[in-house]
Design an enzyme around this catalytic site. Structure first.
Site, PDB file in Angstrom:
ATOM      1  CG  HIS A  18      65.456  28.189   2.218  1.00  0.00           C
ATOM      2  ND1 HIS A  18      65.857  26.923   2.590  1.00  0.00           N
ATOM      3  CD2 HIS A  18      66.592  28.921   2.110  1.00  0.00           C
ATOM      4  CE1 HIS A  18      67.189  26.886   2.695  1.00  0.00           C
ATOM      5  NE2 HIS A  18      67.655  28.097   2.420  1.00  0.00           N
ATOM      6  CE  LYS A  42      77.284  23.935  -0.957  1.00  0.00           C
ATOM      7  NZ  LYS A  42      76.823  25.288  -0.753  1.00  0.00           N
ATOM      8  CB  SER A 129      70.066  23.518   4.571  1.00  0.00           C
ATOM      9  OG  SER A 129      69.182  24.360   3.884  1.00  0.00           O
TER      10      SER A 129
HETATM   11  O1  PNS Z   1      72.403  28.588  -0.504  1.00  0.00           O
HETATM   12  P1  PNS Z   1      73.789  29.057  -0.815  1.00  0.00           P
HETATM   13  O2  PNS Z   1      74.732  27.876  -0.923  1.00  0.00           O
HETATM   14  O3  PNS Z   1      74.285  30.087   0.166  1.00  0.00           O
HETATM   15  O4  PNS Z   1      73.718  29.766  -2.264  1.00  0.00           O
HETATM   16  C1  PNS Z   1      74.890  30.250  -2.893  1.00  0.00           C
HETATM   17  C2  PNS Z   1      74.591  30.675  -4.339  1.00  0.00           C
HETATM   18  C3  PNS Z   1      74.006  29.532  -5.120  1.00  0.00           C
HETATM   19  C4  PNS Z   1      73.613  31.824  -4.325  1.00  0.00           C
HETATM   20  C5  PNS Z   1      75.944  31.144  -4.956  1.00  0.00           C
HETATM   21  O5  PNS Z   1      76.912  30.155  -4.744  1.00  0.00           O
HETATM   22  C6  PNS Z   1      75.846  31.432  -6.455  1.00  0.00           C
HETATM   23  O6  PNS Z   1      75.178  32.356  -6.848  1.00  0.00           O
HETATM   24  N1  PNS Z   1      76.515  30.608  -7.284  1.00  0.00           N
HETATM   25  C7  PNS Z   1      76.467  30.726  -8.722  1.00  0.00           C
HETATM   26  C8  PNS Z   1      77.827  31.045  -9.332  1.00  0.00           C
HETATM   27  C9  PNS Z   1      78.097  32.530  -9.248  1.00  0.00           C
HETATM   28  O7  PNS Z   1      77.423  33.340  -9.829  1.00  0.00           O
HETATM   29  N2  PNS Z   1      79.146  32.873  -8.479  1.00  0.00           N
HETATM   30  C10 PNS Z   1      79.500  34.241  -8.209  1.00  0.00           C
HETATM   31  C11 PNS Z   1      78.583  34.823  -7.124  1.00  0.00           C
HETATM   32  S1  PNS Z   1      79.364  36.092  -6.298  1.00  0.00           S
END
Ligand code: PNS
Length: 174
Positions: A18, A42, A129
């Site tokens: 990261h 989560k 992670s």
């Molecule tokens: O590290 P991760 O778990 O792969 O990150 C995922 C993340 C946080 C980028 C994604 O779940 C997100 O953007 N969530 C916010 C809600 C949202 O906008 N959902 C629609 C995205 S297509």
């Protein structure tokens, strides 16, 4: 005008992969906002406060990187912070489908915000992670894979692997 990108994620915990992506992002953007999704549903090993603290410590020497938390839609948060792009890391083909879906959905939700993918150094291409937590919990070394603040926190959670009876099978929280 400043070119700002948001680098979103769960960061449970932040890894050197990261950090590598955020560093690379600074070659393209003036500022990076590392944004931790505050998602109470989560299940994470570390609380949002712990993740924030570890990220802040990992980026303390980067004046152009700030760490924040966000709720709700990523594109709404990005627009509220005047971000022109979403930065994401792409390690391998296995990441592609998930990232592709998110990028296209985010574009549909807000066509003004681009998603930019960057590849980490090859040495981090297998680091996640999830694997860091698993390896540490089973007694493996992760010191080259995570920032020092994360290793310290893992030792606090599970005990120092250098100590034979560190009690790594005991969790601090139930
Ligand atoms: O590290 P991760 O778990 O792969 O990150 C995922 C993340 C946080 C980028 C994604 O779940 C997100 O953007 N969530 C916010 C809600 C949202 O906008 N959902 C629609 C995205 S297509």
């Amino acid at each position: 005008m400043e070119r700002i990108a948001v680098y979103p994620g769960t960061f449970d915990p932040v890894t050197n992969g990261h950090v590598d992506i955020a560093e690379r992002g600074l070659k393209l953007f003036d500022k990076i906002i590392v944004a931790i999704l505050n998602n109470p549903i989560k299940e994470c090993l570390f609380t949002i406060e712990e993740r924030l603290e570890m990220l802040e410590s990992s980026f303390e020497n980067y004046p152009d990187i700030t760490v924040e938390t966000f709720n709700g839609l990523l594109v709404d948060y990005a627009a509220s912070q005047n971000c022109i792009a979403i930065l994401r890391g792409m390690r391998a083909v296995s990441d592609f489908e998930y990232e592709f879906q998110m990028a296209l959905m985010n574009r549909r939700l807000n066509p003004a915000i681009e998603t930019v993918f960057m590849m980490p150094a090859e040495s981090y291409s297998y680091v996640s992670s999830r694997l860091v937590k698993e390896v540490f919990q089973l007694g493996g070394r992760v010191s080259d894979l995570v920032p020092p603040a994360v290793e310290r926190r893992l030792c606090e959670e599970y005990g120092d692997p250098a100590e034979p009876d560190c009690g790594r099978d005991r969790r601090r929280r139930p």
